[in-house]
Design a protein around this motif. Structure first.
Motif, short mmCIF file in Angstrom:
data_model
loop_
_atom_site.label_atom_id
_atom_site.label_comp_id
_atom_site.label_asym_id
_atom_site.label_seq_id
_atom_site.Cartn_x
_atom_site.Cartn_y
_atom_site.Cartn_z
N MET A 175 1.05 -1.18 -0.18
CA MET A 175 -0.18 -0.22 -0.06
C MET A 175 0.71 1.53 -0.05
N HIS A 176 0.58 1.93 -0.89
CA HIS A 176 1.85 3.24 -1.02
C HIS A 176 0.60 4.25 0.06
N PRO A 177 1.30 5.49 0.27
CA PRO A 177 0.62 6.71 1.07
C PRO A 177 -0.20 7.59 -0.19
N ALA A 178 -0.48 7.85 0.78
CA ALA A 178 -1.67 9.14 0.02
C ALA A 178 -0.87 10.35 -0.56
N ARG A 179 -1.94 10.44 -1.53
CA ARG A 179 -0.79 11.15 -3.13
C ARG A 179 -1.89 12.56 -2.93
N LEU A 180 -1.32 14.20 -2.59
CA LEU A 180 -1.84 15.49 -3.18
C LEU A 180 -1.25 14.97 -4.63
N PHE A 181 -2.56 15.62 -5.46
CA PHE A 181 -1.95 15.59 -6.99
C PHE A 181 -2.09 17.70 -7.40
N PRO A 209 -8.30 15.89 6.02
CA PRO A 209 -9.01 14.26 6.87
C PRO A 209 -8.68 13.27 5.21
N VAL A 210 -9.24 14.19 4.00
CA VAL A 210 -9.22 12.68 2.79
C VAL A 210 -7.74 11.79 3.07
N LEU A 211 -6.64 12.68 3.35
CA LEU A 211 -5.10 12.17 2.59
C LEU A 211 -5.16 11.65 4.14
N LEU A 217 1.26 21.06 3.16
CA LEU A 217 0.08 20.25 3.97
C LEU A 217 -0.29 18.68 3.74
N ALA A 218 0.46 18.53 2.59
CA ALA A 218 0.55 17.06 2.14
C ALA A 218 1.76 16.45 2.63
N ARG A 219 2.91 16.91 3.04
CA ARG A 219 3.96 16.61 3.94
C ARG A 219 3.52 16.09 5.82
N ARG A 220 2.70 17.23 6.15
CA ARG A 220 2.30 17.02 7.20
C ARG A 220 1.18 15.35 7.50
N ALA A 221 -0.29 15.70 6.55
CA ALA A 221 -0.19 14.39 6.47
C ALA A 221 0.11 13.38 6.02
N GLY A 222 1.60 12.94 5.77
CA GLY A 222 2.33 11.87 6.08
C GLY A 222 2.18 11.74 4.31
#
Length: 176
Positions: free
Chosen positions: A1-7, A65-67, A91-96
Motif C-alpha cells: 500500500m502506498h501513502p496517499a498522494r496530493l496531485f 482528513p481525506v489524505l 499540507l501533503a507532508r503534514r498528512a504523510g
C-alpha cells in the motif's frame, strides 16, 4: 500500500487541468477538488473571487482528513502562485502524503483556441475569458521552476508507459 498522494495541477485556463484532473481522479480513485465545479453546482458566478477563495479554503481543509484517511486528492485550482503550491505541498507532508506537481502549459494561441471552443465560462459565469485576459494572466503566473519541481515527488504515469508528448502531456513540464 502506498501513502496517499496530493496531485497539484498548475496552469492557465485551457491548459488541460480539468482533463488531467479527471484522468488522475479516475486512475487513482482520488477526490477531485475543483472550485469551478463547486461554484457551478452552487449557482455562483465563477468570477466571484471572494466565493472562490472561500471554496478553495474549504477544499484545502477537507484535503487533510481525506489524505490522512489514505485517499488521494487532486487539486485543480490553477495554483498560479508559488506560495500557494508551497502551502499545498506542506499540507501533503503534514498528512504523510506524497506531493506531486504537474505544470500544464500551452502556447497562448492554443490556450485561446481551447477556451473559445469549450465555452465553459459562459455557462457558469457572468463573462467569458478574452485573449487579452489570457495574455495578462500568462505574464503573471509564477511558472514552476526546475528547482521547485524537484521539491515534489515524481508524477506517476496515468497509463503504463505514459511519457511526455502523450495526449496528457502535449506541452507540460512533466518529469520522470
Amino acid at each position: 500500500m502506498h501513502p496517499a498522494r496530493l496531485f497539484v495541477l498548475c496552469g492557465l485556463p485551457g491548459s488541460g487541468k480539468t482533463t488531467r484532473a479527471v484522468e488522475l481522479a479516475e486512475r487513482f480513485d482520488a477526490v477531485r477538488m475543483s472550485a469551478d465545479d463547486w461554484m457551478g453546482r452552487l449557482g455562483t458566478d465563477i468570477w466571484d473571487d471572494a466565493v472562490r477563495a472561500r471554496i478553495e479554503i474549504i477544499q484545502r481543509d477537507l484535503a487533510m482528513p481525506v489524505l490522512l484517511a489514505g485517499t488521494d486528492v487532486v487539486i485543480e485550482w490553477g495554483t498560479w502562485a508559488r506560495s500557494e503550491r508551497d502551502e499545498l505541498r506542506a499540507l501533503a507532508r503534514r498528512a504523510g502524503a506524497l506531493a506531486h506537481l504537474e505544470f500544464l502549459d500551452a502556447p497562448l494561441d492554443e490556450l485561446w483556441d481551447r477556451v473559445r471552443t469549450r465555452g465553459h465560462e459562459q455557462s457558469v459565469g457572468s463573462r467569458t475569458i478574452t485573449h487579452d485576459d489570457l495574455a495578462a494572466w500568462s505574464a503573471i503566473i509564477e511558472r514552476p521552476t526546475a528547482n521547485e519541481l524537484h521539491t515534489y515527488d515524481p508524477m506517476p504515469p496515468v497509463r503504463s508507459g505514459e511519457r511526455p508528448g502523450s495526449p496528457a502531456y502535449p506541452y507540460g513540464s512533466w518529469r520522470p
